[in-house]
Design an enzyme around this catalytic site. Structure first.
Site, mmCIF file in Angstrom:
data_model
loop_
_atom_site.group_PDB
_atom_site.id
_atom_site.type_symbol
_atom_site.label_atom_id
_atom_site.label_comp_id
_atom_site.label_asym_id
_atom_site.label_seq_id
_atom_site.Cartn_x
_atom_site.Cartn_y
_atom_site.Cartn_z
ATOM 1 N N ASP A 175 -5.099 0.092 3.924
ATOM 2 C CA ASP A 175 -5.181 -0.856 5.032
ATOM 3 C C ASP A 175 -6.128 -2.000 4.690
ATOM 4 O O ASP A 175 -6.886 -1.944 3.710
ATOM 5 C CB ASP A 175 -5.656 -0.146 6.297
ATOM 6 N N HIS A 177 0.149 -1.754 1.243
ATOM 7 C CA HIS A 177 -0.175 -1.494 2.651
ATOM 8 C C HIS A 177 0.397 -0.173 3.147
ATOM 9 O O HIS A 177 0.076 0.263 4.262
ATOM 10 C CB HIS A 177 0.348 -2.644 3.522
#
Length: 452
Positions: free
Chosen positions: A428, A424
């Site tokens: 995304d 992350h």
């Protein structure tokens, strides 16, 4: 009689030492050229080492379990005119105890070929590297600490002094500083200054012990691959901000295609047609649509790979260890080419015939947990990549479909769950979700007229 020296081979550019796991031959045994003599382990791969010459194993100089630097003399093979298979010599054969160097010739199969003979070792290793390999850094009178040429070079480029290098916690063999250790240190190092190791890093290196009933327990020493896997997985959790996406895939087209062609394929190719190549093919296509999943991170820099190297997790040693060989330039292969590459790498992984560069430079990884009947799983990212796809078993399930009249109906379909673990920090949920859905799209819409 003459003797040929065997040395610890150079298994890769950044590998500086190796551990002898097992001697397959004992003193006095006859050995054919290219016959396996011993098995070694490095921080990259375990390998079986062939004999550089035919003859009799005269001496074993390094016992099992010992780690030595590349180029260290480990054994001697006694040869004679009838046993030696080498190029014709232009000078008389040397007397016993004299090293045979120019006469020893090892077949060069590829640029990554390695040899345990002194002659080949000298040809393969440049003087600068052998000089660095032999060096150690003394740690303030408390002993010595080994640094590989790669780590030394990074330290030199970044202006890291010996004293500062000594402060970096090492996660490699015997606490050795690895490439990932020094790169991780650089991301938190203030400009021009030394940073004190964090408490977390110190705790990571410490051994945590828990109580147990010794009389009713068995102590099992980790093998080398298990130790490396443990280190690599722990480092990945500490490095990447893991997040996960899951989707289900209707594998009807792929299953029908495989069922139709698997017998003819096995007869022609000599190995079974598995689902793995179809999964890799779909991943390659999805990467072309979403190339920013095919990246790595160094500090604050994103490195976009304009090539696709797919790593595939292979269970070895009776399912007690795992290794990830890499299909290089998978985006240049058709389905048949992927089948051949995947089968070749899997076979050589299980027989310990992989070369170091065949488990390096992957850009994304696939792990098939479904081969053991698992429904779904969420794997740990294979550093320095930013994503890994995991798939479960293909099972027939009732699903809601829309018929030709636009009405809902219940049907039985071969369904597979596919997950994506991604970093992350740079990926995304939108990108991760779109990528795994695009993989599913290519599998569900597989062209049944694809040539095989």
């Amino acid at each position: 009689m003459a003797k040929v020296d065997m040395v610890m081979p150079q298994m890769g550019e950044s590998i500086a030492e190796g551990k002898i796991l097992k001697w397959h031959k004992k003193i006095g045994d006859k050995i054919a050229k290219d016959e396996t003599v011993l098995e070694i382990s490095t921080d990259k791969v375990d390998s079986e080492i062939p004999s550089p010459s035919a003859g009799i194993l005269a001496e074993i100089l390094v016992p099992e379990g010992e780690t030595v630097s590349v180029g260290t003399l480990i054994a001697r093979i006694e040869t004679d005119a009838s046993a030696t298979v080498s190029a014709p010599a232009t000078t008389p054969a040397p007397k016993a105890e004299v090293k045979v160097e120019a006469k020893v010739e090892t077949k060069q199969e590829s640029p990554m070929h390695f040899s345990s003979s002194i002659d080949d070792f000298q040809k393969q290793t440049v003087a600068a590297v052998t000089t660095n390999v032999a060096e150690t850094v003394t740690a303030g009178g408390n002993g010595s600490r080994f640094y590989s040429p790669l780590v030394r070079n990074i330290a030199k480029v970044e202006g890291i002094s010996v004293a500062e290098l000594e402060t970096i916690p090492g996660t490699g063999l015997n606490g050795r500083v690895t490439k990932n250790d020094i790169l991780a240190y650089l991301t938190k190092r203030p400009k021009g200054g030394m940073v004190t190791p964090t408490v977390a890093a110190s705790k990571q290196a410490a051994e945590v012990k828990y109580g147990f009933n010794r009389e009713r327990s068995e102590l099992i020493e980790m093998n080398n691959i298990r130790k490396l896997t443990a280190e690599h997985m722990r480092r990945s959790i500490d490095t990447s901000a893991h997040v996960y996406s899951l989707t289900e895939v209707d594998m009807s087209h792929v299953v029908k295609f495989r069922d139709k062609h698997k017998n003819a394929f096995e007869k022609r190719e000599g190995f079974k047609l598995t689902f793995t190549p179809f999964l890799i093919d779909a991943m390659v296509k999805a990467i072309k649509d979403f190339p920013m999943i095919n990246i790595s991170v160094e500090g604050n820099t994103i490195i976009k790979k304009n090539y696709v190297n797919i790593g595939m997790a292979v269970s070895i040693e009776n399912n007690t260890a795992l290794i990830v060989p890499v299909i290089k330039d998978a985006d240049t292969l058709n389905l048949t080419g992927i089948c051949r590459a995947a089968n070749d790498l899997a076979l050589r992984a299980r027989s310990k015939k992989l070369k170091p560069d065949e488990i390096q430079d992957g850009t994304i990884t696939l792990t098939n947990m479904g081969v053991f009947g698992t429904t779904a799983g969420f794997p740990i990212i294979n550093q320095p990549q930013v994503a890994i796809m995991g798939v479960g078993a293909i099972k027939k399930r009732p699903v809601v479909i829309e018929n030709e009249d636009g009405e809902d109906a219940i049907a039985i379909r071969p369904i597979m769950y596919a997950s994506l673990s991604y970093d992350h920090r740079v990926v995304d949920g939108a990108l991760g979700g779109q990528f795994i859905q695009r993989v599913a799209y290519h599998l569900e819409n597989f062209d049944v007229n694809t040539p095989l």
